[in-house]
Design an enzyme around this catalytic site. Structure first.
Site, PDB file in Angstrom:
ATOM      1  N   HIS A   6      -2.210  -1.957  -9.707  1.00 40.92           N
ATOM      2  CA  HIS A   6      -3.203  -1.385  -8.789  1.00 40.92           C
ATOM      3  C   HIS A   6      -4.432  -2.271  -8.780  1.00 40.92           C
ATOM      4  CE1 HIS A   6      -5.866   1.535  -6.900  1.00 40.92           C
ATOM      5  NE2 HIS A   6      -4.762   2.104  -6.468  1.00 40.92           N
TER       6      HIS A   6
ATOM      7  N   ASP B 119       2.580   5.873  -6.508  1.00 44.93           N
ATOM      8  CA  ASP B 119       3.839   5.800  -5.773  1.00 44.93           C
ATOM      9  C   ASP B 119       5.062   5.885  -6.674  1.00 44.93           C
ATOM     10  OD1 ASP B 119       2.813   5.604  -3.201  1.00 44.93           O
ATOM     11  OD2 ASP B 119       2.411   3.466  -3.446  1.00 44.93           O
TER      12      ASP B 119
ATOM     13  N   HIS C 165       0.879  -1.185   0.000  1.00 42.37           N
ATOM     14  CA  HIS C 165       0.000   0.000   0.000  1.00 42.37           C
ATOM     15  C   HIS C 165       0.912   1.230   0.000  1.00 42.37           C
ATOM     16  CE1 HIS C 165      -3.425   2.480   0.605  1.00 42.37           C
ATOM     17  NE2 HIS C 165      -3.713   2.227   1.875  1.00 42.37           N
TER      18      HIS C 165
END
Ligand code: ACO
Length: 406
Positions: free
Chosen positions: A289, A343, A250
């Site tokens: 994702h 990210d 995460h």
């Protein structure tokens, strides 16, 4: 009602309703379905953020993330999430001023920062300090909307002190007190470095905060909802969320991306590195994702942004390596819908801003606290305990034997 609509009603009454955890319909054990990882289960309704994973769209309360990143501020975005509308000038000024007057900590909280082990992880420190805020709030368990909003605002305002304060403490530097003339992003960079950031650095930080503010029922938001649904308190809900965000699958992935870039070291080493990871079924951090099977719209924006900052700060080699990783991944696994997520390019952006690797995930929390609390406030308005079942696969009817006979 036409045949199609009748079909939809028939379908939804038998298939969709049992999939709504928190819905009013109860079903027998036999009628329940197993959904490991809650991949196909909708657990509640929300009007905060909309994601179209196929088209790569993200909206906060109907506003496109790209528009918000270009034109809004983090404070305005937090107002939007908590109130589900954009503020007027006067409302934004008042809201920002409430945040600013909440920046500072009590002396005992500053002392607590200074007493933490210097080698602790910043995420552990952030989780502990956020949790500790409840200790000095006599109304920590007041669950009125007014109290919950006040606690949400306090946590959002004080997180920069926790992160910057702990970082300076572990480096043996004097702690810098917040400056209430600054925006939250500016104030964070000021407390971290002891110097006022340039306008472009402050804006870069602000944009990163906007992009990370909310994202539907991601793991940490869901964790916060599980906690708040028990009618526990907002501090506990956010503490739960910080612990959940920390994991490398995460929010911890942004730090993983930077470690990977440092491990690769050189653009020529990208291709063999990625190929060997994929061959051994390992994950490339910052890719893939659960919801997006198209390009993550936050990554689209951050990519351009990361390039500009990397150029300005002499880190273009990192950006070039990132682009090369992306092209190898696109060739190898793009057809499976695996693209860079938020990210991936935020790592280069934060690094170029001079931020330590292990502060990347705390920064994510500093922004996402706006979304966690917004979702908790929204869920509480129509609360139902979140309590799923498990599919028991163990033995039954075992005979108990005394310990000395086993
Ligand atoms: N690198 C290589 N292969 C990948 C990656 C990746 N990063 N992500 C998914 N895959 C592959 C899997 O190996 C799997 O392949 P297979 O079908 O051949 O076995 C397929 O894609 C599906 O993967 P799942 O793990 O089933 O997808 P899931 O939706 O459960 O996982 C997750 C999503 C956890 C984000 C995953 O993509 C991942 O581990 N990514 C790396 C960590 C990361 O960047 N996390 C940040 C997510 S964004 C956020 O939380 C802010």
């Amino acid at each position: 009602m036409g045949f199609y609509e009748m079909g939809c009603v028939f379908f939804s009454s038998f298939i969709l309703k049992p999939r709504f955890l928190g819905g009013s319909m109860s079903v027998t054990m036999q009628e329940m379905h197993t959904d490991i990882g809650l991949v196909n289960t909708i657990v509640a309704r929300s009007s905060l953020s909309f994601i179209d994973g196929e088209k790569g769209v993200l909206e906060y309360v109907g506003y496109d993330i790209d528009d918000l990143a270009r034109q809004s501020t983090f404070e305005e975005t937090a107002f939007l999430l908590w109130n589900r509308r954009l503020p007027s000038n006067a409302e934004l000024a008042d809201f920002s001023s409430q945040i600013r007057t909440n920046y500072d900590l009590s002396e005992s909280m500053w002392d607590m920062i200074a007493s933490l082990p210097r080698d602790a992880s910043p995420m552990h420190a952030l989780r502990t300090l956020t949790s500790a805020l409840a200790l000095e709030d006599p109304r920590a368990d007041d669950s009125s909307e007014e109290a919950n909003t006040r606690k949400s605002l306090a946590m959002l305002a004080k997180m920069p002190c926790f992160i910057a304060g702990f970082d300076r403490h572990r480096k043996g530097l004097d702690l810098v007190r917040p400056d209430s003339d600054c925006s939250l992003a500016e104030n964070f960079l000021y407390m971290l470095t002891g110097e006022k950031p340039t306008e472009s650095m402050a804006r870069a930080m602000d944009i990163c905060l906007i992009l990370h503010a909310d994202h539907g029922f991601n793991a940490s938001t869901f964790a916060s909802l599980v906690t708040i649904s028990t009618l526990s308190d907002m501090y506990s809900a956010v503490t739960t969320a910080i612990g959940t965000l920390k994991g490398p699958l995460h929010g911890g992935a942004n730090q993983g991306v930077m470690l990977m870039l440092q491990e690769i070291g050189d653009i020529d080493a990208v291709e063999p590195y990625v190929m060997s990871k994929l061959a051994s079924k390992q994950r490339i951090m910052g890719f893939g994702h659960r919801v997006y099977k198209a390009y993550d719209p936050r990554a689209t924006y951050l990519k351009t942004f990361a390039q500009a900052i990397a150029e300005d700060t002499g880190n273009i080699n990192l950006f070039d390596m990132s682009k090369k990783i992306e092209s190898v991944m696109d060739r190898e696994v793009g057809s499976k819908g695996i693209y860079p997520n938020v990210d991936f390019y935020s790592a280069t952006t934060y690094f170029s801003l001079g931020i330590d690797l292990d502060l990347f995930t705390p920064l994510f929390a500093m922004s996402r606290v706006s979304g966690w609390t917004a979702h908790c406030l929204e869920y509480l308005a129509n609360n139902r305990l979140i309590r799923p079942r498990c599919d028991y696969i163990g033995p039954h009817g075992q005979a108990y034997t005394q310990i000395n006979q086993r």
